[in-house]
Scaffold this active site. Structure first.
Site, PDB file in Angstrom:
ATOM      1  N   ASN A 109       0.832  -1.205   0.000  1.00 21.02           N
ATOM      2  CA  ASN A 109       0.000   0.000   0.000  1.00 21.02           C
ATOM      3  C   ASN A 109       0.868   1.257   0.000  1.00 21.02           C
ATOM      4  OD1 ASN A 109      -2.056  -1.794   0.143  1.00 21.02           O
ATOM      5  ND2 ASN A 109      -2.505  -1.468   2.310  1.00 21.02           N
ATOM      6  N   HIS A 126       5.947  -0.607  -2.459  1.00 18.78           N
ATOM      7  CA  HIS A 126       5.524   0.174  -3.623  1.00 18.78           C
ATOM      8  C   HIS A 126       5.636   1.676  -3.383  1.00 18.78           C
ATOM      9  CE1 HIS A 126       2.990  -3.454  -5.270  1.00 18.78           C
ATOM     10  NE2 HIS A 126       4.286  -3.659  -5.289  1.00 18.78           N
ATOM     11  N   CYS A 155       8.237  21.156 -10.246  1.00 20.20           N
ATOM     12  CA  CYS A 155       9.007  21.496  -9.044  1.00 20.20           C
ATOM     13  C   CYS A 155       8.984  23.007  -8.800  1.00 20.20           C
ATOM     14  CB  CYS A 155      10.442  21.023  -9.256  1.00 20.20           C
ATOM     15  SG  CYS A 155      11.568  21.472  -7.944  1.00 20.20           S
ATOM     16  N   GLY A 196      -5.417  -9.013   3.090  1.00 23.18           N
ATOM     17  CA  GLY A 196      -6.041  -8.088   2.148  1.00 23.18           C
ATOM     18  C   GLY A 196      -5.272  -7.877   0.857  1.00 23.18           C
ATOM     19  N   THR A 197      -4.706  -8.953   0.340  1.00 24.07           N
ATOM     20  CA  THR A 197      -4.026  -8.812  -0.952  1.00 24.07           C
ATOM     21  C   THR A 197      -4.378  -9.970  -1.868  1.00 24.07           C
ATOM     22  OG1 THR A 197      -1.873  -8.703  -2.088  1.00 24.07           O
ATOM     23  CG2 THR A 197      -1.905  -9.841   0.054  1.00 24.07           C
ATOM     24  N   ASN A 222      -8.653 -12.738   4.154  1.00 19.14           N
ATOM     25  CA  ASN A 222      -9.201 -12.193   2.906  1.00 19.14           C
ATOM     26  C   ASN A 222     -10.589 -12.786   2.700  1.00 19.14           C
ATOM     27  OD1 ASN A 222      -9.694 -11.474   0.144  1.00 19.14           O
ATOM     28  ND2 ASN A 222      -7.488 -11.342  -0.192  1.00 19.14           N
ATOM     29  N   PRO A 223     -11.606 -11.951   2.459  1.00 23.77           N
ATOM     30  CA  PRO A 223     -12.944 -12.509   2.237  1.00 23.77           C
ATOM     31  C   PRO A 223     -13.010 -13.358   0.965  1.00 23.77           C
ATOM     32  CG  PRO A 223     -12.964 -10.092   2.072  1.00 23.77           C
ATOM     33  CD  PRO A 223     -11.585 -10.479   2.453  1.00 23.77           C
TER      34      PRO A 223
HETATM   35  N1  APR Z   1     -10.368  -7.135   4.423  1.00 26.17           N
HETATM   36  C1  APR Z   1      -9.418  -7.935   3.875  1.00 26.17           C
HETATM   37  N2  APR Z   1      -9.278  -8.107   2.559  1.00 26.17           N
HETATM   38  C2  APR Z   1     -10.142  -7.450   1.754  1.00 26.17           C
HETATM   39  C3  APR Z   1     -11.158  -6.605   2.245  1.00 26.17           C
HETATM   40  C4  APR Z   1     -11.253  -6.451   3.656  1.00 26.17           C
HETATM   41  N3  APR Z   1     -12.181  -5.670   4.227  1.00 26.17           N
HETATM   42  N4  APR Z   1     -11.829  -6.096   1.189  1.00 26.17           N
HETATM   43  C5  APR Z   1     -11.264  -6.602   0.080  1.00 26.17           C
HETATM   44  N5  APR Z   1     -10.228  -7.421   0.416  1.00 26.17           N
HETATM   45  C6  APR Z   1      -9.317  -8.167  -0.452  1.00 26.17           C
HETATM   46  C7  APR Z   1      -9.868  -8.505  -1.818  1.00 26.17           C
HETATM   47  O1  APR Z   1     -10.585  -9.737  -1.765  1.00 26.17           O
HETATM   48  C8  APR Z   1      -8.589  -8.629  -2.654  1.00 26.17           C
HETATM   49  O2  APR Z   1      -8.088  -9.945  -2.633  1.00 26.17           O
HETATM   50  O3  APR Z   1      -8.205  -7.337  -0.695  1.00 26.17           O
HETATM   51  C9  APR Z   1      -7.607  -7.720  -1.908  1.00 26.17           C
HETATM   52  C10 APR Z   1      -7.237  -6.470  -2.673  1.00 26.17           C
HETATM   53  O4  APR Z   1      -6.565  -6.841  -3.825  1.00 26.17           O
HETATM   54  P1  APR Z   1      -5.973  -5.796  -4.855  1.00 26.17           P
HETATM   55  O5  APR Z   1      -6.981  -4.739  -5.125  1.00 26.17           O
HETATM   56  O6  APR Z   1      -5.412  -6.566  -6.002  1.00 26.17           O
HETATM   57  O7  APR Z   1      -4.816  -5.091  -4.023  1.00 26.17           O
HETATM   58  P2  APR Z   1      -3.327  -5.573  -3.783  1.00 26.17           P
HETATM   59  O8  APR Z   1      -3.232  -7.045  -3.672  1.00 26.17           O
HETATM   60  O9  APR Z   1      -2.820  -4.746  -2.656  1.00 26.17           O
HETATM   61  O10 APR Z   1      -2.651  -5.104  -5.123  1.00 26.17           O
HETATM   62  C11 APR Z   1      -1.259  -5.159  -5.226  1.00 26.17           C
HETATM   63  O11 APR Z   1      -1.200  -4.088  -7.370  1.00 26.17           O
HETATM   64  O12 APR Z   1      -2.031  -2.471  -8.754  1.00 26.17           O
HETATM   65  C12 APR Z   1      -1.008  -2.816  -7.928  1.00 26.17           C
HETATM   66  O13 APR Z   1       0.408  -1.317  -6.903  1.00 26.17           O
HETATM   67  C13 APR Z   1      -0.894  -1.810  -6.818  1.00 26.17           C
HETATM   68  O14 APR Z   1      -0.167  -2.198  -4.561  1.00 26.17           O
HETATM   69  C14 APR Z   1      -1.063  -2.634  -5.568  1.00 26.17           C
HETATM   70  C15 APR Z   1      -0.727  -4.036  -6.038  1.00 26.17           C
END
Ligand code: APR
Length: 253
Positions: A109, A126, A155, A196-197, A222-223
């Site tokens: 994040n 990131h 700048c 949450g990823t 993760n849901p």
């Molecule tokens: N609690 C936990 N997980 C959740 C919740 C919640 N309340 N709501 C959604 N999620 C989960 C979703 O199911 C999903 O699997 O969070 C995840 C979010 O996934 P992405 O949107 O793909 O985010 P992320 O994995 O952080 O993406 C990685 O990709 O685009 C690039 O640089 C950007 O840092 C980002 C990277």
């Protein structure tokens, strides 16, 4: 196993742990009101892209070099979607665990919420959206809101092009963050969380897979299901906040 039973099993592993890693993604900030990138309501699905290009291409280092105003236009959209949000209790619960053991947070994040919530060992893979730097003179500045910035921003000192200190698609991860991540992973963790990823990148799912294969306790919060769902020791199929609260409650004072 239901959420409470899984939370108790995770709490038992945590109670015996000396070092714990949390690898986090957009889902942990969802309860701060930030949109995720992918999935239902994800920014990449909801954004209207006038140029007809994939968002990954617009937000890439190559496009930024060719047409910085185009990349900046969508960076502004991301910043607008995040404006005014603050860390939530999921960030704070992770920070509070530092009172019990050594905790490392490895986050994709760019919102800076883990540090703001009090976590001290944070690796931002990131980068951070609110840190801008000039591509010409290198001047750095903190910018909490992009409202009112020119497109593309320049700048104040030398007029050079500004960019946020984030990793665009196709760019290398920041060297220092990667080095620290490798060092801490080599030192080892007793429990490794993925929170949450979508775990879309090898540097996110790889360490969790390796930890699982080494017989360590791994946990996914993760849901939705991800590549890691069948790999981890414990899976809490719920939001970050409700899951972490259940674990911390089971851990006791
Ligand atoms: N609690 C936990 N997980 C959740 C919740 C919640 N309340 N709501 C959604 N999620 C989960 C979703 O199911 C999903 O699997 O969070 C995840 C979010 O996934 P992405 O949107 O793909 O985010 P992320 O994995 O952080 O993406 C990685 O990709 O685009 C690039 O640089 C950007 O840092 C980002 C990277």
């Amino acid at each position: 196993m239901d959420l409470q039973a899984t939370a108790r099993a995770v709490a038992a592993a945590l109670a015996a742990a000396r070092r714990v890693a949390f690898i986090t993604g957009a889902g942990i900030s969802a309860e701060s009101g930030l949109p995720t990138y992918r999935g239902v309501g994800g920014l990449y699905n909801e954004m209207t892209i006038d140029e007809g290009l994939p968002i990954e291409e617009i937000l890439s280092g190559g496009t930024f070099a060719r047409d910085p105003a185009l990349t900046w236009k969508y960076i502004f959209e991301i910043e607008r979607a995040c404006r005014g949000a603050a860390p939530n209790d999921a960030h704070r619960l992770i920070a509070a665990l530092e009172r019990r053991c050594e905790v490392w947070v490895v986050t994709q994040n760019v919102d800076g919420f883990h540090r703001e919530a009090g976590s001290t060992n944070v690796i931002e893979l990131h980068g951070n959206l609110s840190e801008l730097f000039c591509l010409v003179c290198g001047a750095r500045s903190q910018c909490r809101t992009f409202d009112g910035l020119a497109l593309p921003p320049r700048c104040a000192d030398c007029g050079g092009l500004l960019r946020p200190d984030v990793v665009l698609f196709g760019e290398m991860l920041p060297e220092r963050a990667v080095r620290r991540y490798e060092i801490e992973m080599t030192r080892g963790f007793d429990v490794v969380f993925s929170v949450g990823t979508t775990a879309a990148f090898p540097y996110v799912y790889g360490p969790v897979v390796e930890a699982s294969e080494a017989g360590l306790t791994t946990v996914e919060i993760n849901p939705d299901r991800t590549l890691l769902s069948d790999v981890v020791t414990h899976r809490l199929a719920a939001g970050a906040l409700v899951s972490l609260r259940a674990i911390v409650d089971a851990l006791g004072p």
